[in-house]
Design a protein around this motif. Structure first.
Motif, short mmCIF file in Angstrom:
data_model
loop_
_atom_site.label_atom_id
_atom_site.label_comp_id
_atom_site.label_asym_id
_atom_site.label_seq_id
_atom_site.Cartn_x
_atom_site.Cartn_y
_atom_site.Cartn_z
N LEU A 1 3.01 4.32 2.59
CA LEU A 1 2.01 5.49 2.37
C LEU A 1 2.81 6.82 2.71
O LEU A 1 2.10 7.94 1.97
CB LEU A 1 0.71 5.41 3.14
N ALA B 1 0.84 -1.12 0.04
CA ALA B 1 -0.17 0.06 0.10
C ALA B 1 0.69 1.25 -0.17
O ALA B 1 1.71 1.37 0.92
CB ALA B 1 -0.66 0.02 1.33
N ALA C 1 -12.35 0.31 3.03
CA ALA C 1 -11.80 -0.67 3.88
C ALA C 1 -12.45 -2.21 3.75
O ALA C 1 -11.69 -3.21 3.75
CB ALA C 1 -12.05 -0.17 5.22
N ARG D 1 -3.41 5.59 6.43
CA ARG D 1 -2.89 4.68 7.30
C ARG D 1 -3.95 4.06 8.23
O ARG D 1 -3.88 2.84 8.63
CB ARG D 1 -1.62 5.10 7.88
N LEU E 1 -2.40 -2.94 -3.28
CA LEU E 1 -3.77 -2.77 -2.94
C LEU E 1 -4.11 -1.18 -3.36
O LEU E 1 -3.38 -0.28 -3.55
CB LEU E 1 -3.89 -2.62 -1.48
N ASP F 1 3.42 -1.23 4.37
CA ASP F 1 2.86 0.03 4.04
C ASP F 1 3.98 1.03 3.81
O ASP F 1 4.96 1.29 4.82
CB ASP F 1 2.25 0.47 5.51
N THR G 1 -10.78 -3.88 0.91
CA THR G 1 -9.29 -4.13 1.31
C THR G 1 -9.32 -5.31 2.18
O THR G 1 -8.51 -6.41 2.03
CB THR G 1 -8.67 -2.85 1.90
N VAL H 1 0.72 -5.61 9.60
CA VAL H 1 1.04 -4.26 8.88
C VAL H 1 2.47 -3.98 9.24
O VAL H 1 2.94 -4.12 10.50
CB VAL H 1 0.46 -3.26 9.17
N PRO I 1 -5.23 2.50 -3.23
CA PRO I 1 -5.38 3.66 -2.01
C PRO I 1 -7.02 4.21 -2.04
O PRO I 1 -7.15 4.56 -0.75
CB PRO I 1 -4.48 4.48 -2.69
N LEU J 1 -6.01 1.60 6.46
CA LEU J 1 -5.29 0.50 6.14
C LEU J 1 -5.38 -0.58 7.49
O LEU J 1 -5.36 -1.75 7.32
CB LEU J 1 -3.97 0.82 5.60
N GLU J 2 -4.82 0.19 8.43
CA GLU J 2 -4.78 -0.80 9.68
C GLU J 2 -6.08 -1.17 10.14
O GLU J 2 -5.95 -2.39 10.71
CB GLU J 2 -4.05 0.20 10.78
N VAL K 1 1.21 -6.75 5.30
CA VAL K 1 0.85 -5.75 4.47
C VAL K 1 2.10 -4.69 4.50
O VAL K 1 2.64 -4.39 5.74
CB VAL K 1 -0.58 -4.83 4.82
#
Length: 547
Positions: A129, A80, A110, A137, A104, A127, A113, A151, A106, A140-141, A125
């Motif tokens: 970003l 991501a 959610a 973020r 993934l 990250d 994802t 992550v 952006p 994503l989390e 994952v």
């Protein structure tokens, strides 16, 4: 399919075999450049530049972080972040480990994802970003937490190149070769059931496609290739990787450039881009901007159209704007390592109803087959006879990740070519025919609808709609159910305007009455999805709101 029909399908197939190196790794290519010319600038991204040496240093850093997090060969790692040099560093670090790259989106909700993370059984994952992406973020989390996926937030870029880091990064730990059948990346596409499907692609299929671009576009070390595609669109793979094989430069274009034609044209000039691949909608924007401004793109020598059908009217606009430039028409499947045909559009073809998508790329075999409704058996379509397109050969992917049911509906044992390097055939739902050694695309079979008892192809109606000289973009949808089902034409007028009654007359002259839309929706611009293609779901909502 009987043995006789299989032999006939093999005889009529489009194929172009060529012996190629399909096992060298891309990180091996980078290590070669970094060892020879570490200070040569490879990537231009706005005011920032990245040398070969710096990029290899970034790959080493990311690789170390992934290994420390427990990343192993065969693991699926979701990624991501924005289109950047870090994208390339992360891909190459995963390749060096033997792990699988999964981008993934952006802009994904959610829920999507989390669904992709669960369905792919992603182990991690990654990250990247950036520091100013707190909201992204957090989302994503949240999605990773719902899927139970760890992550790893990658560290910042190395600040400086040093002689020591170049030497450390050049140690023989870099894999220069790998098995051709090693899984390399997975892209999730929309499924007809509403559940996304992950197309898993092997190293050999990916590299074969990179070679196809190099061979058919004549790419070399003087080219500047635009890295412009959304990371969840498979053309991003060749855009960022081909320059490692050819020694070309890479120009990264941000989303802000791709959303505004004037900015796009300005950045192409500033970076002296020579090769660009776009979806037809963006290609039309660019052509219109060049015509409006009167400022040519002198360095641009190739523009390739992909993702949706390229219509002759748009090709004519392109050649008015960029007469010095070659225009490519590409077609393919994400499930088969991206583009499977490359056609160089000729001005002599612009009066045709549809443009061919061309001859096959190297090491793919394309078949057009028809199914006997009485026996259920497949047989080869005769030259000029429409049928369904099947693909075999090196580019065919492994199937849909962790989805045996979907794989079984689309991937089959290759009973036509016993020497197939993958042993697989892919059935993608596209219709077409072969004439004079060229594949002609006829649209999606799943866009066949029935309205008022009449079966019709929406793509056929769209072709006529887009042929009108005052239509810049257009699509046709069937909305409603049963007796209430009707055709709706959605279009954006050309800059000089478009009269709806003239459009209706244009379609009535070319189509049977049941195929002429009963509703018309003029839009200032066509809604696009994350890959730059027409967003049919958004259009359906807009049509519903118009009632």
């Amino acid at each position: 399919m009987s043995q006789t029909e299989a032999a006939e399908a093999a005889r009529l197939a489009l194929t172009r075999p060529l012996a190629l190196d399909l096992t060298t790794t891309l990180v091996g290519h980078l290590a070669r450049h970094a060892a020879a010319t570490p200070d040569t600038v490879f990537i231009h991204h706005g005011p920032r530049t990245t040398t070969y040496g710096r990029l290899l240093e970034q790959v080493a850093q990311v690789r170390g972080e992934l290994l420390a997090a427990g990343c192993r060969p065969g693991d699926v790692v979701a990624c991501a972040g924005p289109r950047s040099a870090r994208t390339l560093a992360l891909f190459l670090a995963l390749e060096s480990i033997g792990a699988v790259y999964l981008p993934l989106g952006p802009d994904w909700p959610a829920q999507r994802t989390a669904s992709v993370l669960r369905r792919s059984a992603a182990d991690l994952v990654a990250d990247y970003l950036g520091e100013d992406a707190a909201d992204a973020r957090h989302a994503l989390e949240e999605a990773a937490g719902a899927a139970g996926t760890r992550v790893l937030t990658l560290g910042t870029d190395p600040a400086h190149d040093t002689h020591e880091t170049h030497e450390a990064a050049a140690q023989p730990r870099w894999r220069t070769h790998c098995a051709g059948g090693e899984p390399r990346y997975v892209f999730y596409t929309s499924g007809t059931t509403g559940v996304p499907k992950g197309a898993l692609i092997e190293h050999q299929g990916m590299v074969n496609h990179l070679w196809a671009k190099i061979i058919d576009l004549g790419l070399g070390d003087t080219d500047v290739i635009a890295f412009s595609a959304p990371l969840t669109f498979d053309i991003a793979i060749w855009q960022m990787l081909v320059p490692l094989m050819t020694g070309s430069s890479l120009a990264i274009l941000d989303d802000g450039h791709m959303s505004f034609p004037r900015r796009l044209a300005g950045e192409l000039r500033a970076r002296r881009v020579t090769v660009l691949e776009l979806v037809p909608t963006t290609l039309g924007w660019l052509a219109d901007e060049v015509l409006r401004s009167g400022s040519p793109l002198d360095d641009l020598r190739w523009v390739v159209s992909t993702g949706e059908e390229l219509h002759p009217a748009l090709a004519r606009r392109f050649f008015r704007a960029l007469p010095h430039c070659s225009l490519g028409n590409a077609w393919g499947f994400t499930e088969c390592s991206d583009d499977l045909t490359h056609h160089t559009v000729r001005t002599s073809e612009l009066d045709q109803e549809r443009l061919p998508v061309g001859p096959p790329i190297v090491n793919v075999t394309l078949y057009v087959l028809v199914r006997d409704e009485a026996t259920g058996q497949w047989k080869a379509a005769r030259p000029g006879e429409p049928g369904e397109i099947f693909a075999g050969g090196v580019p065919v992917g492994r199937g849909y990740l962790a989805d045996d049911e979907a794989t079984g509906r689309a991937y089959f044992r290759d009973v036509i070519d016993p020497r197939s390097p993958t042993g697989r055939l892919y059935k993608g739902g596209d219709a077409g025919y072969v004439k004079d050694g060229l594949l002609h695309y006829l649209g999606r079979l799943d866009r066949q609808v029935k309205v008022a008892g009449v079966r019709m192809e929406l793509d056929e109606i769209e072709t006529v709609l887009k042929s009108h000289p005052h239509v810049a973009q257009g699509t046709v949808l069937a909305v409603g159910d049963g007796h209430d089902r009707q055709l709706v034409a959605c279009y954006t007028p050309a800059p000089d305007g478009c009269d709806e009654r003239d459009l209706q007359r244009h379609l009535r002259r070319a189509l049977p009455a049941p195929m002429v839309p009963s509703r018309w929706l003029a839009l200032p611009e066509m809604p696009l999805n994350g890959n730059g293609k027409t967003d049919h779901k958004a259009l359906t909502r807009m049509i519903g709101e118009q009632r």
